[in-house]
Scaffold this active site. Sequence first.
Site, mmCIF file in Angstrom:
data_model
loop_
_atom_site.group_PDB
_atom_site.id
_atom_site.type_symbol
_atom_site.label_atom_id
_atom_site.label_comp_id
_atom_site.label_asym_id
_atom_site.label_seq_id
_atom_site.Cartn_x
_atom_site.Cartn_y
_atom_site.Cartn_z
ATOM 1 N N SER A 145 0.636 -1.191 -0.375
ATOM 2 C CA SER A 145 -0.067 -0.083 0.007
ATOM 3 C C SER A 145 0.972 1.800 0.179
ATOM 4 O O SER A 145 2.697 1.075 0.457
ATOM 5 C CB SER A 145 -0.787 0.435 1.638
ATOM 6 O OG SER A 145 -1.432 1.889 1.412
ATOM 7 N N TYR A 158 -2.142 -0.413 10.747
ATOM 8 C CA TYR A 158 -2.621 -0.490 9.079
ATOM 9 C C TYR A 158 -0.507 -0.380 8.098
ATOM 10 O O TYR A 158 -0.334 -0.827 7.457
ATOM 11 C CB TYR A 158 -3.621 -0.223 8.216
ATOM 12 C CG TYR A 158 -3.877 -0.204 6.643
ATOM 13 C CD1 TYR A 158 -4.170 -1.524 6.615
ATOM 14 C CD2 TYR A 158 -3.498 0.358 5.399
ATOM 15 C CE1 TYR A 158 -4.711 -1.974 5.142
ATOM 16 C CE2 TYR A 158 -3.248 0.072 4.849
ATOM 17 C CZ TYR A 158 -4.411 -0.935 4.075
ATOM 18 O OH TYR A 158 -3.988 -1.285 2.813
#
Length: 260
Positions: A145, A158
């Site tokens: 990501s 995250y």
Amino acid sequence: MSSIFDYQDKTVIVTGGGSGIGQSIARSFASNNARIYILDLNEEGSMQTVEAIVSDKGWAKALPCNVADQSNVKATIDSIARESGKIDVLINNAGIAHIGTLETTSEADFDRVFQVNVKGVYNVMHEVIGHMKKQGGGVILNMASIAATSGIPDRFAYSMSKGAVLTMTLSVARDFLSDNIRCNSISPARVHTPFVDGFLRKNYPGQEAAMFDKLSKAQPIGRMGKPEEIASLALYLCSKEASFITGCDYLIDGGFTALR
């Protein structure tokens, strides 16, 4: 999604293939003649993916699997290897999100994200790598990501997990060069999936359209990515046409990293 890429006689594992990006990846590879194994705890979504692939005259099978449970992963991977005779491509897509800063992230939250997003990726690679070595090579693609390399507000756990995915990718690429195993990662910005729609309904009832527009414009290109666009990049990176590419992370972010 037809293209120059042909995965005839290739066995491809997609974790988290029951929805969103994983579903698009599974369908894309299947439409290019791959045999698809979907590993996901979302049995309903997995079966929907399988049905869509079969209706397009492709081949797919769904196997319930908890990527955070190494014994479950081992049994599942070994069964695929026995049935198919080989594992050509692994796409580690399964993952969960979490919103919170360091201060608001509980130990339970941190552990939950780590178990799925970090240990889950480790578990599946750990069980696949031996099969790939034995057969003389293979390709691993991990879903990272932009949070791995950019500071994103309220994404402490995250971001931690995706940073680990990125560095695991580099380590595996380096350690298994001589085994003809390539390992890369993809780092998307925000992609329009059912998760985004559900997040907006839950957190911004009555303001969904306005918030969707705001989130879309966070990417300089002015919109969110599409799952099919991520799938197209995956299709290339795992193909023989990308045989000179390993140890790389590919941003697909609408200019978020370089142009904001």
